[in-house]
Design an enzyme around this catalytic site. Structure first.
Site, PDB file in Angstrom:
ATOM      1  N   ASN A  63      33.106 -26.104 -20.387  1.00  0.00           N
ATOM      2  CA  ASN A  63      32.606 -26.036 -19.011  1.00  0.00           C
ATOM      3  C   ASN A  63      31.097 -25.816 -18.939  1.00  0.00           C
ATOM      4  O   ASN A  63      30.461 -26.197 -17.967  1.00  0.00           O
ATOM      5  CB  ASN A  63      33.355 -24.976 -18.190  1.00  0.00           C
ATOM      6  CG  ASN A  63      33.437 -23.640 -18.871  1.00  0.00           C
ATOM      7  OD1 ASN A  63      32.971 -23.477 -19.991  1.00  0.00           O
ATOM      8  ND2 ASN A  63      34.040 -22.679 -18.201  1.00  0.00           N
ATOM      9  N   CYS A  64      30.500 -25.227 -19.973  1.00  0.00           N
ATOM     10  CA  CYS A  64      29.038 -25.046 -19.973  1.00  0.00           C
ATOM     11  C   CYS A  64      28.305 -26.374 -20.199  1.00  0.00           C
ATOM     12  O   CYS A  64      27.091 -26.450 -19.999  1.00  0.00           O
ATOM     13  CB  CYS A  64      28.627 -24.033 -21.041  1.00  0.00           C
ATOM     14  SG  CYS A  64      29.236 -22.356 -20.708  1.00  0.00           S
TER      15      CYS A  64
ATOM     16  N   GLY B  54      38.522 -12.524 -19.679  1.00  0.00           N
ATOM     17  CA  GLY B  54      37.653 -13.562 -19.141  1.00  0.00           C
ATOM     18  C   GLY B  54      36.960 -13.199 -17.839  1.00  0.00           C
ATOM     19  O   GLY B  54      36.771 -12.031 -17.493  1.00  0.00           O
TER      20      GLY B  54
ATOM     21  N   ARG C 121      48.151 -17.504 -34.948  1.00  0.00           N
ATOM     22  CA  ARG C 121      47.741 -17.176 -36.310  1.00  0.00           C
ATOM     23  C   ARG C 121      48.324 -15.842 -36.778  1.00  0.00           C
ATOM     24  O   ARG C 121      48.533 -15.634 -37.972  1.00  0.00           O
ATOM     25  CB  ARG C 121      46.209 -17.153 -36.412  1.00  0.00           C
ATOM     26  CG  ARG C 121      45.556 -18.510 -36.264  1.00  0.00           C
ATOM     27  CD  ARG C 121      44.102 -18.514 -36.725  1.00  0.00           C
ATOM     28  NE  ARG C 121      43.261 -17.613 -35.977  1.00  0.00           N
ATOM     29  CZ  ARG C 121      42.621 -17.926 -34.844  1.00  0.00           C
ATOM     30  NH1 ARG C 121      42.789 -19.145 -34.317  1.00  0.00           N
ATOM     31  NH2 ARG C 121      41.846 -17.044 -34.251  1.00  0.00           N
TER      32      ARG C 121
ATOM     33  N   ILE D 203      51.286  -6.619 -19.249  1.00  0.00           N
ATOM     34  CA  ILE D 203      50.377  -7.663 -18.785  1.00  0.00           C
ATOM     35  C   ILE D 203      48.949  -7.321 -19.197  1.00  0.00           C
ATOM     36  O   ILE D 203      48.472  -6.216 -18.939  1.00  0.00           O
ATOM     37  CB  ILE D 203      50.456  -7.837 -17.256  1.00  0.00           C
ATOM     38  CG1 ILE D 203      51.892  -8.148 -16.831  1.00  0.00           C
ATOM     39  CG2 ILE D 203      49.513  -8.946 -16.794  1.00  0.00           C
ATOM     40  CD1 ILE D 203      52.081  -8.270 -15.325  1.00  0.00           C
TER      41      ILE D 203
END
Length: 551
Positions: free
Chosen positions: A41-42, A280, A21, A276
């Protein structure tokens, strides 16, 4: 510019779509070693239990949909095995064919997530032992529920309890082993006690203060050897004892690892290599309240970091991540249990001076049908700083904890909770919300107008000869259950009996939940008597000590 994203799901996929975006020209490649780049995943435990019937609803995006809408190059079943930082090259391996290749990058984003902890127990490699991290794990567990009826879950955190609930709802026999004294580590014991009691009500056997020593695979079942000498036989074991950050790629590349074991990043989510970044469950973050380094593997932080890191990678390091509160919530049968910020255990560990207040109130106006009690515990400093809160109930829990989380992030004092103007109509609330009452109670405590004692302090405190335990509920309530040794005087009759009391004594007052106890406290103190209140009242006491008299 070529940007490579390692890992999809919350952090990686959010960052990649934001990157697009912000710029239409950059080449953006996502490498995901699993078969699915973006999934809920939850929601995995709820597919196992049949609450979510359509498996495809868990698949949020596919390589094709991300290509069509965002022009992202998504390559699943491809593992990034190593990084050449000097030459800015990643080494790749196709997990199906084993074929290897390389790819150059200008900037690299690591979002490898966390992996389930599998202790090196004897027998841990048994095919009857499962973990739940991704769609493939979910499918394997769901298949087991077809013809198996007995399960042992190891770990009493969110995943363990969610799986247990869903298996119980499918009519399975489930035992849950937890090494600690309680389930749900983010909660304090008295709040977790509501979960313990609900588990018993639903037929889920909790084995607390119990650890696993080893497993032994038999032909039709697996044996679980416990540290108390007991041996359980079951058809399948599900490990849910927590996760650890997936840092092998970063570590092998020579990136700095933090003190908690997560990838070290600065406030802009940049690693020790300026090209880098990382987000998460794999990264180390700051606790928003006390600025201590922590690991918080939750969805909200990963999504927020994904947006911020994209801005920093494209626009320069201007968007700082302020830290995580660890706000979380669990559905456990009819209960909702939620928390934000620091709990009392952490405050004690870090030697904070703090106060606590436990308030019980209906989810909406009591005269409107179906109002359900919410019990909320709020923790705050002597300066009014809000450290955290926890709540349990059947409805409205999320709303109250979300308000407290917002107040903490906004730097509000606990007294400021009195001024939060809530929406009100009888089906939704009371004119004075639970959060407002928490503010009133905290102000009373900070001003010295109310002294409280917690459930775990009461028994030793009552050993003193000059202490009287005063139950101010009605005689009918008192007859149905009370704390051993209590004297009963209905609050509405307290003034009539005031001269019968002894001003040399300390009166520890309790009612059912707190309001009548507070009124009794004010009556006594205004007449020159010494008084304090049991935090949470009898309702909390009987939840923590079901059927137990005070010894």
């Amino acid at each position: 510019m070529k940007i490579i994203v390692v890992g999809g799901v919350a952090g990686g996929a959010t960052a990649a779509t934001r990157l697009r975006r912000l710029n239409e020209d950059n080449e953006i490649i996502i490498y995901e070693k699993g078969a699915y780049v973006s999934f809920a995943n939850c929601g995995l435990p709820y597919y196992i239990g049949g609450v979510i019937e359509d498996r495809n609803k868990l698949l949020l995006q596919t390589p094709e949909s991300l290509k069509a809408r965002y022009n992202l190059d998504v390559r699943v079943l491809t593992e990034v095995v190593s990084i050449d930082r000097k030459n800015k090259i990643v080494f790749l391996r196709n997990v199906v064919s084993g074929e290897t290749s390389t790819e150059h990058y200008d900037k690299l984003l690591l979002s490898p997530g966390a992996e389930p902890i599998r202790p090196p127990f004897e027998g841990i490699t048994s095919p009857k032992i499962f973990t739940l991290r991704n769609i493939a794990d979910m499918d394997r567990i769901a298949e087991q529920t077809v013809d198996k009826n007995d399960f042992v879950i190891v770990g009493g955190g969110f995943i363990g309890l969610e799986i247990a609930e869903n298996l119980i709802e499918k009519g399975k026999n489930v035992r849950l082993i937890e090494l600690g004294t309680q389930v749900m580590a983010p909660m304090d014991y008295e709040i977790a006690s509501f979960v313990h009691n609900k588990a018993k009500e639903k037929g889920l056997k909790l084995l607390l203060n119990t650890g696993v020593e080893k497993f032994r695979d038999e032909e039709k079942f697996i044996k679980v050897f416990l540290n108390n000498g007991e041996i359980l036989e079951t058809e399948a074991v599900i490990l849910a004892i927590g996760v650890k950050p997936e840092t092998s790629l970063a570590r092998n590349a020579g990136l700095e690892i933090g003190e908690t074991g997560g990838i070290l990043v600065n406030e802009y989510l940049q690693t020790s290599d300026e090209s880098i970044y990382a987000v998460g469950d794999a990264i180390e973050v700051k606790n928003f309240v006390n600025q201590i380094k922590v690991l918080i593997p939750l969805a909200w932080p990963a999504n927020r970091q994904g947006r911020l890191v994209a801005d920093n990678m494209i626009l320069g390091n201007h968007s700082a991540y302020s830290g995580s509160l660890g706000s979380s919530i669990l559905k456990f049968f009819e209960l909702s249990v939620a928390s934000t910020g620091m709990n009392e255990k952490l405050l004690k560990r870090f030697e904070f001076e703090y106060q606590s207040a436990i308030i019980t109130k209906g989810s909406h106006a009591g005269y409107y049908p179906e109002s359900k009690e919410i019990v909320m515990k709020i923790l705050f400093g002597n300066d009014g700083k809000v450290y955290g809160a926890q709540a349990v109930g059947q409805e409205g829990v999320d709303k109250r904890i979300d308000i407290i989380a917002t107040a903490i992030k906004a730097g509000m004092k606990v007294q400021d909770l009195q001024d939060i103007e809530i929406t009100y109509a009888p089906p939704y609330n009371s004119a004075k919300d639970l959060v407002n009452i928490a503010g009133y109670t905290a102000e009373n405590i900070l001003k010295g107008d109310l002294n409280v004692i917690s459930y775990d302090q009461l028994i030793p405190f009552m050993q003193k000869k000059d202490v009287v335990l005063l139950d101010v509920r009605t005689p009918e309530e008192f007859s149905k259950g009370s704390i051993d040794g209590a004297v009963n005087i209905n609050v509405d009759e307290l003034r009539a009996h005031i001269k019968d009391l002894d001003k040399s004594k300390m009166y520890v007052i309790y009612c059912q939940v707190g309001l009548r106890g507070y009124l009794a406290n004010r009556i006594l103190r205004n007449h020159g008597y010494k008084a304090m209140n049991l935090n949470g009242g009898y309702n909390l006491w009987k939840t923590v000590f079901p059927g137990k008299e005070m010894e």
